[in-house]
Design a protein around this motif. Sequence first.
Motif, PDB file in Angstrom:
ATOM      1  N   ALA A 263       0.127  -4.790 -11.921  1.00 23.12           N
ATOM      2  CA  ALA A 263      -0.935  -5.401 -11.113  1.00 23.12           C
ATOM      3  C   ALA A 263      -1.185  -4.585  -9.853  1.00 23.12           C
ATOM      4  O   ALA A 263      -2.338  -4.329  -9.487  1.00 23.12           O
ATOM      5  CB  ALA A 263      -0.567  -6.842 -10.766  1.00 23.12           C
ATOM      6  N   GLN A 264      -0.120  -4.167  -9.200  1.00 22.21           N
ATOM      7  CA  GLN A 264      -0.269  -3.369  -7.978  1.00 22.21           C
ATOM      8  C   GLN A 264      -0.992  -2.057  -8.275  1.00 22.21           C
ATOM      9  O   GLN A 264      -1.877  -1.648  -7.538  1.00 22.21           O
ATOM     10  CB  GLN A 264       1.099  -3.093  -7.355  1.00 22.21           C
ATOM     11  N   GLU A 265      -0.616  -1.407  -9.365  1.00 22.31           N
ATOM     12  CA  GLU A 265      -1.214  -0.117  -9.719  1.00 22.31           C
ATOM     13  C   GLU A 265      -2.671  -0.247 -10.160  1.00 22.31           C
ATOM     14  O   GLU A 265      -3.512   0.566  -9.787  1.00 22.31           O
ATOM     15  CB  GLU A 265      -0.406   0.545 -10.849  1.00 22.31           C
ATOM     16  N   GLU A 266      -2.970  -1.250 -10.965  1.00 22.19           N
ATOM     17  CA  GLU A 266      -4.300  -1.367 -11.566  1.00 22.19           C
ATOM     18  C   GLU A 266      -5.302  -2.172 -10.730  1.00 22.19           C
ATOM     19  O   GLU A 266      -6.493  -1.908 -10.778  1.00 22.19           O
ATOM     20  CB  GLU A 266      -4.198  -2.006 -12.961  1.00 22.19           C
ATOM     21  N   LEU A 267      -4.803  -3.154  -9.998  1.00 23.21           N
ATOM     22  CA  LEU A 267      -5.703  -4.070  -9.285  1.00 23.21           C
ATOM     23  C   LEU A 267      -5.769  -3.799  -7.787  1.00 23.21           C
ATOM     24  O   LEU A 267      -6.553  -4.426  -7.083  1.00 23.21           O
ATOM     25  CB  LEU A 267      -5.294  -5.518  -9.543  1.00 23.21           C
ATOM     26  N   ASP A 268      -4.905  -2.933  -7.311  1.00 24.98           N
ATOM     27  CA  ASP A 268      -4.933  -2.471  -5.932  1.00 24.98           C
ATOM     28  C   ASP A 268      -4.929  -3.648  -4.951  1.00 24.98           C
ATOM     29  O   ASP A 268      -4.045  -4.477  -4.997  1.00 24.98           O
ATOM     30  CB  ASP A 268      -6.142  -1.549  -5.735  1.00 24.98           C
ATOM     31  N   TYR A 269      -5.926  -3.734  -4.090  1.00 24.87           N
ATOM     32  CA  TYR A 269      -5.954  -4.764  -3.038  1.00 24.87           C
ATOM     33  C   TYR A 269      -6.056  -6.183  -3.585  1.00 24.87           C
ATOM     34  O   TYR A 269      -5.675  -7.131  -2.913  1.00 24.87           O
ATOM     35  CB  TYR A 269      -7.119  -4.515  -2.081  1.00 24.87           C
ATOM     36  N   ASP A 270      -6.578  -6.317  -4.792  1.00 26.21           N
ATOM     37  CA  ASP A 270      -6.751  -7.650  -5.378  1.00 26.21           C
ATOM     38  C   ASP A 270      -5.526  -8.106  -6.167  1.00 26.21           C
ATOM     39  O   ASP A 270      -5.536  -9.182  -6.732  1.00 26.21           O
ATOM     40  CB  ASP A 270      -7.978  -7.659  -6.294  1.00 26.21           C
ATOM     41  N   SER A 271      -4.497  -7.281  -6.204  1.00 26.29           N
ATOM     42  CA  SER A 271      -3.323  -7.609  -7.018  1.00 26.29           C
ATOM     43  C   SER A 271      -2.655  -8.904  -6.560  1.00 26.29           C
ATOM     44  O   SER A 271      -2.107  -9.636  -7.379  1.00 26.29           O
ATOM     45  CB  SER A 271      -2.310  -6.469  -7.001  1.00 26.29           C
ATOM     46  N   TRP A 272      -2.727  -9.211  -5.274  1.00 29.99           N
ATOM     47  CA  TRP A 272      -2.051 -10.404  -4.764  1.00 29.99           C
ATOM     48  C   TRP A 272      -2.528 -11.677  -5.463  1.00 29.99           C
ATOM     49  O   TRP A 272      -1.733 -12.576  -5.731  1.00 29.99           O
ATOM     50  CB  TRP A 272      -2.235 -10.538  -3.242  1.00 29.99           C
ATOM     51  N   ALA A 273      -3.823 -11.752  -5.778  1.00 31.78           N
ATOM     52  CA  ALA A 273      -4.359 -12.956  -6.414  1.00 31.78           C
ATOM     53  C   ALA A 273      -3.784 -13.120  -7.816  1.00 31.78           C
ATOM     54  O   ALA A 273      -3.377 -14.221  -8.208  1.00 31.78           O
ATOM     55  CB  ALA A 273      -5.884 -12.913  -6.456  1.00 31.78           C
ATOM     56  N   ALA A 274      -3.730 -12.025  -8.571  1.00 30.46           N
ATOM     57  CA  ALA A 274      -3.164 -12.073  -9.919  1.00 30.46           C
ATOM     58  C   ALA A 274      -1.667 -12.346  -9.868  1.00 30.46           C
ATOM     59  O   ALA A 274      -1.140 -13.147 -10.649  1.00 30.46           O
ATOM     60  CB  ALA A 274      -3.451 -10.761 -10.648  1.00 30.46           C
ATOM     61  N   GLN A 275      -0.986 -11.695  -8.943  1.00 31.08           N
ATOM     62  CA  GLN A 275       0.466 -11.863  -8.831  1.00 31.08           C
ATOM     63  C   GLN A 275       0.832 -13.284  -8.436  1.00 31.08           C
ATOM     64  O   GLN A 275       1.771 -13.871  -8.991  1.00 31.08           O
ATOM     65  CB  GLN A 275       1.032 -10.864  -7.825  1.00 31.08           C
TER      66      GLN A 275
ATOM     67  N   LYS B 219     -10.565  -3.458 -16.338  1.00 34.16           N
ATOM     68  CA  LYS B 219      -9.287  -3.695 -15.652  1.00 34.16           C
ATOM     69  C   LYS B 219      -8.501  -4.804 -16.348  1.00 34.16           C
ATOM     70  O   LYS B 219      -7.278  -4.704 -16.483  1.00 34.16           O
ATOM     71  CB  LYS B 219      -9.519  -4.068 -14.188  1.00 34.16           C
ATOM     72  N   VAL B 220      -9.196  -5.858 -16.764  1.00 31.66           N
ATOM     73  CA  VAL B 220      -8.528  -6.948 -17.484  1.00 31.66           C
ATOM     74  C   VAL B 220      -7.795  -6.393 -18.692  1.00 31.66           C
ATOM     75  O   VAL B 220      -6.596  -6.624 -18.878  1.00 31.66           O
ATOM     76  CB  VAL B 220      -9.538  -8.035 -17.941  1.00 31.66           C
ATOM     77  N   MET B 221      -8.507  -5.642 -19.513  1.00 30.74           N
ATOM     78  CA  MET B 221      -7.911  -5.132 -20.741  1.00 30.74           C
ATOM     79  C   MET B 221      -6.804  -4.125 -20.454  1.00 30.74           C
ATOM     80  O   MET B 221      -5.770  -4.135 -21.138  1.00 30.74           O
ATOM     81  CB  MET B 221      -8.986  -4.530 -21.652  1.00 30.74           C
ATOM     82  N   THR B 222      -6.972  -3.298 -19.445  1.00 30.61           N
ATOM     83  CA  THR B 222      -5.934  -2.323 -19.099  1.00 30.61           C
ATOM     84  C   THR B 222      -4.656  -3.024 -18.676  1.00 30.61           C
ATOM     85  O   THR B 222      -3.559  -2.690 -19.143  1.00 30.61           O
ATOM     86  CB  THR B 222      -6.432  -1.382 -17.987  1.00 30.61           C
ATOM     87  N   VAL B 223      -4.781  -4.001 -17.797  1.00 31.35           N
ATOM     88  CA  VAL B 223      -3.598  -4.752 -17.338  1.00 31.35           C
ATOM     89  C   VAL B 223      -2.919  -5.440 -18.517  1.00 31.35           C
ATOM     90  O   VAL B 223      -1.696  -5.340 -18.696  1.00 31.35           O
ATOM     91  CB  VAL B 223      -3.982  -5.778 -16.248  1.00 31.35           C
ATOM     92  N   LEU B 224      -3.696  -6.132 -19.334  1.00 34.76           N
ATOM     93  CA  LEU B 224      -3.111  -6.887 -20.443  1.00 34.76           C
ATOM     94  C   LEU B 224      -2.457  -5.968 -21.470  1.00 34.76           C
ATOM     95  O   LEU B 224      -1.373  -6.277 -21.979  1.00 34.76           O
ATOM     96  CB  LEU B 224      -4.166  -7.771 -21.107  1.00 34.76           C
TER      97      LEU B 224
END
Length: 126
Positions: free
Chosen positions: A41-53, A92-97
């Motif tokens: 999440a940190q690598e792929e979502l950058d600043y928005d990773s906190w919401a997913a995490q 990004k969704v598909m990459t993370v998943l």
Amino acid sequence: MSGANIERREIFRAIGELAYVVAKSDRGLTPAERQVFFQIAQEELDYDSWAAQSRFELLDEVIQPSIDRAYNDALHELRKYSAYLTEDIKEKVMTVLQRVAVCCEGLSANETFVLDRVRKDLQSLG
């Protein structure tokens, strides 16, 4: 927080929820999968990773929904905010998943099923 930021945050929370589904879909969520998700999440979502995490963590530690419930809740959010769901975010969704799915012990049949379902549902959102 402006309107577009709220929608974006909810989309990224849905990404965390879908990652939770992928991680749980094989043999349940392992500590290694949890740790790797946070890194991905940190690598792929950058600043928005906190919401997913934060969503992933809440599901894992507190709510613990069935994978069907978590999937349906995530899809509901993606439909609700589909006007803000760009092609870049869909990628990004598909990459993370996909990265979560293969991170521990390779890709299982259940994870493949979930990934195919997400891909199809994302396409249906326009």
